[in-house]
Design an enzyme around this catalytic site. Sequence first.
Site, PDB file in Angstrom:
ATOM      1  N   SER A  50     -12.950  66.541  68.669  1.00  0.00           N
ATOM      2  CA  SER A  50     -14.284  66.754  68.100  1.00  0.00           C
ATOM      3  C   SER A  50     -14.142  66.902  66.586  1.00  0.00           C
ATOM      4  O   SER A  50     -14.873  66.303  65.809  1.00  0.00           O
ATOM      5  CB  SER A  50     -14.918  68.017  68.676  1.00  0.00           C
ATOM      6  N   SER A  71      -7.291  68.061  63.351  1.00  0.00           N
ATOM      7  CA  SER A  71      -6.233  68.941  62.839  1.00  0.00           C
ATOM      8  C   SER A  71      -5.041  68.100  62.431  1.00  0.00           C
ATOM      9  O   SER A  71      -4.711  67.125  63.116  1.00  0.00           O
ATOM     10  CB  SER A  71      -5.776  69.934  63.909  1.00  0.00           C
ATOM     11  N   ARG A  79       0.326  73.818  60.642  1.00  0.00           N
ATOM     12  CA  ARG A  79      -0.948  73.113  60.501  1.00  0.00           C
ATOM     13  C   ARG A  79      -1.235  73.054  59.012  1.00  0.00           C
ATOM     14  O   ARG A  79      -1.369  74.083  58.356  1.00  0.00           O
ATOM     15  CB  ARG A  79      -2.069  73.860  61.231  1.00  0.00           C
ATOM     16  N   GLU A  98      -2.788  76.191  71.501  1.00  0.00           N
ATOM     17  CA  GLU A  98      -3.045  74.757  71.660  1.00  0.00           C
ATOM     18  C   GLU A  98      -2.082  73.848  70.910  1.00  0.00           C
ATOM     19  O   GLU A  98      -1.737  72.776  71.402  1.00  0.00           O
ATOM     20  CB  GLU A  98      -4.504  74.395  71.374  1.00  0.00           C
TER      21      GLU A  98
HETATM   22  P1  ADP Z   1     -11.837  68.185  72.030  1.00  0.00           P
HETATM   23  O1  ADP Z   1     -10.617  68.910  72.521  1.00  0.00           O
HETATM   24  O2  ADP Z   1     -12.365  68.722  70.745  1.00  0.00           O
HETATM   25  O3  ADP Z   1     -12.888  68.040  73.082  1.00  0.00           O
HETATM   26  P2  ADP Z   1     -10.813  65.434  72.407  1.00  0.00           P
HETATM   27  O4  ADP Z   1      -9.427  65.089  71.958  1.00  0.00           O
HETATM   28  O5  ADP Z   1     -11.036  65.545  73.868  1.00  0.00           O
HETATM   29  O6  ADP Z   1     -11.291  66.733  71.615  1.00  0.00           O
HETATM   30  O7  ADP Z   1     -11.764  64.343  71.788  1.00  0.00           O
HETATM   31  C1  ADP Z   1     -13.167  64.436  71.817  1.00  0.00           C
HETATM   32  C2  ADP Z   1     -13.724  63.188  71.171  1.00  0.00           C
HETATM   33  O8  ADP Z   1     -13.302  62.041  71.920  1.00  0.00           O
HETATM   34  C3  ADP Z   1     -15.223  63.086  71.134  1.00  0.00           C
HETATM   35  O9  ADP Z   1     -15.742  63.712  69.986  1.00  0.00           O
HETATM   36  C4  ADP Z   1     -15.463  61.584  71.116  1.00  0.00           C
HETATM   37  O10 ADP Z   1     -15.385  61.089  69.793  1.00  0.00           O
HETATM   38  C5  ADP Z   1     -14.275  61.023  71.880  1.00  0.00           C
HETATM   39  N1  ADP Z   1     -14.529  60.640  73.263  1.00  0.00           N
HETATM   40  C6  ADP Z   1     -13.767  59.747  73.970  1.00  0.00           C
HETATM   41  N2  ADP Z   1     -14.215  59.598  75.207  1.00  0.00           N
HETATM   42  C7  ADP Z   1     -15.293  60.410  75.345  1.00  0.00           C
HETATM   43  C8  ADP Z   1     -16.188  60.689  76.423  1.00  0.00           C
HETATM   44  N3  ADP Z   1     -16.087  60.074  77.611  1.00  0.00           N
HETATM   45  N4  ADP Z   1     -17.164  61.603  76.213  1.00  0.00           N
HETATM   46  C9  ADP Z   1     -17.294  62.221  75.035  1.00  0.00           C
HETATM   47  N5  ADP Z   1     -16.479  61.988  73.979  1.00  0.00           N
HETATM   48  C10 ADP Z   1     -15.486  61.094  74.109  1.00  0.00           C
END
Ligand code: ADP
Length: 369
Positions: free
Chosen positions: A187, A190, A202, A136
């Site tokens: 979520s 990093s 990292r 990733e």
């Molecule tokens: P991951 O790869 O861990 O899923 P992302 O970069 O996609 O991480 O980011 C997830 C975060 O983005 C969520 O924790 C929330 O804070 C935010 N977020 C933005 N738009 C949304 C959405 N439509 N639904 C849920 N979370 C969202």
Amino acid sequence: PFMSVIGMPWFGMDIGGTLCKLVYFEPKDISKNKNDAEVEQTLRNIRRYLTKNSAYGSTGHRDIHLQMDNVSIRGILGTLHFIRFPTSEMKNFLVLAKYKGMAKLVSTVCATGGGAYKFEEDFKREVNMKLAKFDEFESLLKGLQYIDARSPTECYYWANPTDESKCTKVNYDFSKPYPFLLVNIGSGVSVLAVYSEKNYKRISGTSIGGGTFLGLCCLLTGCNSFEEAIELAAEGDHTHVDKLVRDIYGGDYEKFGLPGDLVASSFSALCSFGQMNSRERRSKVSRQDLARATLVTITNNIGSIARMCATQEKIENVVFIGNFLRVNPIAMKMLAYAMDYWSKGTMKALFLEHEGYFGAVGCLLQFHE
Ligand code: ADP
């Protein structure tokens, strides 16, 4: 084999803890290749379904404003489409993909993120798809380099982040990026130190990230989506919830250069507060205030970690990405201000338009390499 690659739908997927990011490359010329008629028809149907709609079911969205036309991938000209849906909907996504005939294509999809491992079996079983798995962080950096080189207004910073009337987005030339700190707020968070195209590590991270903001905000306000949480936060006042330096000192703490409006202790105004007892205080606080205070707490914590990492690595440019920053100018402006203020103007917070999609783009680029 090259012809069959052209014929296949080109997908890159980043299956994260909260959101699944799907990047689809639509070639400009649909090749008349050796595929049989049925495969050809299926390909056309999938292409039409993806490009004619901007919503898929009730939870899938295409970010049309991010679409990139006339870009080439390994000599083939086409359009990049950016689609996202909640990772919790993966089972439904696979049912839909099967229904659209994906299983007949017997292809490989490039995938990254934890879900590339977690859902590998489901992809094989439901749609007969093999996942080509890519790292990733490698994907993130490859995607970032690719997009920044092709999107002139990709990188920007916030000028005058504390003055709402003067605060503006300003384009930033990121063509000579190294070294930079990359703070990916998904979520969780990093932090990567990137010294050159191939040399990065990292260096830190925190579990207190975008997922924490959303979880706490839902718990405290009863909201049900990220968009709603951000809307509430935009109308709230965190000083009703937080204890500031001035609440403790009566003004600035001059000796150590701490301004009176700095948060001294997050959420502390709800435990004890001057004239008012804490129960009274809590009953006066609005959902909006709680949402704002949650956003401020999480964002400041990330900003503080980012700044310590940048100081330690002696890096000035700090690039913030990840979907936590989606439709979230409040957080971006706070990060911009915090980096500038606490570094006495030596560090700069930078942002990128395709904030959450670099991993998915990066793994698409590694297809058949
Ligand atoms: P991951 O790869 O861990 O899923 P992302 O970069 O996609 O991480 O980011 C997830 C975060 O983005 C969520 O924790 C929330 O804070 C935010 N977020 C933005 N738009 C949304 C959405 N439509 N639904 C849920 N979370 C969202």
